[in-house]
Design a protein around this motif. Structure first.
Motif, PDB file in Angstrom:
ATOM      1  N   ARG A   1       0.563   4.388  -0.436  1.00  9.03           N
ATOM      2  CA  ARG A   1       0.210   5.653   0.248  1.00  9.03           C
ATOM      3  C   ARG A   1       0.243   5.555   1.765  1.00  9.03           C
ATOM      4  O   ARG A   1      -0.129   6.507   2.470  1.00  9.03           O
TER       5      ARG A   1
ATOM      6  N   ALA B   1      -0.134   5.556   5.477  1.00 11.04           N
ATOM      7  CA  ALA B   1      -1.206   5.915   6.415  1.00 11.04           C
ATOM      8  C   ALA B   1      -2.429   6.493   5.707  1.00 11.04           C
ATOM      9  O   ALA B   1      -3.531   6.488   6.245  1.00 11.04           O
ATOM     10  N   ARG B   2      -2.255   7.012   4.463  1.00  6.56           N
ATOM     11  CA  ARG B   2      -3.395   7.593   3.734  1.00  6.56           C
ATOM     12  C   ARG B   2      -4.106   6.564   2.855  1.00  6.56           C
ATOM     13  O   ARG B   2      -5.063   6.882   2.162  1.00  6.56           O
ATOM     14  N   SER B   3      -3.611   5.316   2.890  1.00  2.69           N
ATOM     15  CA  SER B   3      -4.142   4.289   1.993  1.00  2.69           C
ATOM     16  C   SER B   3      -5.441   3.673   2.526  1.00  2.69           C
ATOM     17  O   SER B   3      -5.494   3.154   3.642  1.00  2.69           O
ATOM     18  N   ARG B   4      -6.474   3.692   1.675  1.00  2.78           N
ATOM     19  CA  ARG B   4      -7.737   3.058   2.058  1.00  2.78           C
ATOM     20  C   ARG B   4      -7.587   1.539   2.053  1.00  2.78           C
ATOM     21  O   ARG B   4      -8.201   0.838   2.843  1.00  2.78           O
TER      22      ARG B   4
ATOM     23  N   ALA C   1      -6.061   0.583   5.317  1.00  8.62           N
ATOM     24  CA  ALA C   1      -7.050   0.658   6.409  1.00  8.62           C
ATOM     25  C   ALA C   1      -7.924  -0.601   6.405  1.00  8.62           C
ATOM     26  O   ALA C   1      -8.209  -1.181   7.465  1.00  8.62           O
TER      27      ALA C   1
ATOM     28  N   CYS D   1       0.855  -1.201   0.000  1.00  8.64           N
ATOM     29  CA  CYS D   1       0.000   0.000   0.000  1.00  8.64           C
ATOM     30  C   CYS D   1       0.881   1.238   0.000  1.00  8.64           C
ATOM     31  O   CYS D   1       1.308   1.738   1.056  1.00  8.64           O
TER      32      CYS D   1
ATOM     33  N   ASP E   1     -13.526   6.193  -6.422  1.00 13.14           N
ATOM     34  CA  ASP E   1     -13.226   7.524  -6.983  1.00 13.14           C
ATOM     35  C   ASP E   1     -14.309   7.990  -7.955  1.00 13.14           C
ATOM     36  O   ASP E   1     -14.111   8.967  -8.684  1.00 13.14           O
TER      37      ASP E   1
END
Ligand SMILES: Cc1cc2nc3c(=O)[nH]c(=O)nc-3n(C[C@H](O)[C@H](O)[C@H](O)COP(=O)(O)O)c2cc1C
Length: 201
Positions: free
Chosen positions: A12, A14-17, A20, A10, A177
């Motif tokens: 991104r 900590a910003r990755s969906r 998460a 992943c 998106d």
């Protein structure tokens, strides 16, 4: 004790969906499998080199000498020995980020993750009975008119056949998106799916 190998692609962070969703799945998994060990391979920290000519030459030299215990083959040995495998990667350019492809090339080692029997048939050598791909996609690639373009889950499922991992599973939130969609609702649905999948994984 069983070992779950978590391959984190992943980009991104900590910003990755996707991450998460994966973390939620792993939390639920750990709740329902308290004795298991989860080992993470973070491909962003690891930065494996692509198989440039000199890397491939070194690999060939070591492999031809039967030196499968060398550090170069450690990722393949770990993958082959894991009881369960979870790969988390966002959907990029109809498949997944190149860092995951580099990892997959690194673990695809004859006589470690797959091989051939005396009759020349391909034989999978991995211990894992199941592999879960966790991904999130900007568009929707499960529709009759778009599913043929999806090349990430499909590639990993084919690799599972080669590695001898019989059960390939997919946890996916898609259409995230697309302005017409309710992102929060889509992600909440995927989180609920993670909770349903984890106890039996
Ligand atoms: C480099 C890049 C390529 C992408 N390619 C696609 C694509 O081919 N199709 C698509 O539907 N979404 C694509 N997306 C959107 C991502 O799949 C989507 O935003 C996803 O939720 C990102 O996951 P993340 O939050 O874990 O990073 C792309 C995003 C990036 C950054």
């Amino acid at each position: 004790m069983s070992e779950l190998l978590f391959v984190n692609a992943c980009v991104r962070g900590a910003r990755s969906r996707t991450l998460a969703l994966a973390r939620h799945f792993l939390t639920e998994y750990e709740k329902s499998h308290p004795g298991d060990r989860v080992t993470e391979r973070n491909l962003m920290e690891e930065r494996l080199e692509p198989q440039y000519p000199e890397v491939l030459a070194e690999r060939d030299t070591l492999w031809n000498a039967g030196r499968l215990e060398e550090p170069m083959f450690a990722p393949a040995r770990q993958f082959a020995g894991a009881d369960r495998i979870v790969i988390a990667a966002p959907f990029w350019d109809l498949s997944y980020p190149a860092i995951l492809k580099i990892y997959l090339e690194r673990i695809s080692v004859t006589n470690l993750t797959f091989g051939y029997d005396d009759a020349g048939n391909s034989v999978g050598l991995c211990r894992a009975k199941r592999l879960l791909l966790i991904t999130t996609r900007g568009g929707n690639f499960s529709l009759p008119e778009t599913a043929w373009m999806e090349s990430g889950a499909r590639h990993l499922q084919a690799l599972c056949a080669m590695y001898g991992i019989p059960d390939f599973q997919l946890l996916c939130a898609e259409g995230l998106d697309d302005v017409r969609n309710d992102k929060a609702a889509l992600l909440a649905g995927a989180m609920a799916q993670a909770e349903a999948l984890a106890p039996n994984f």
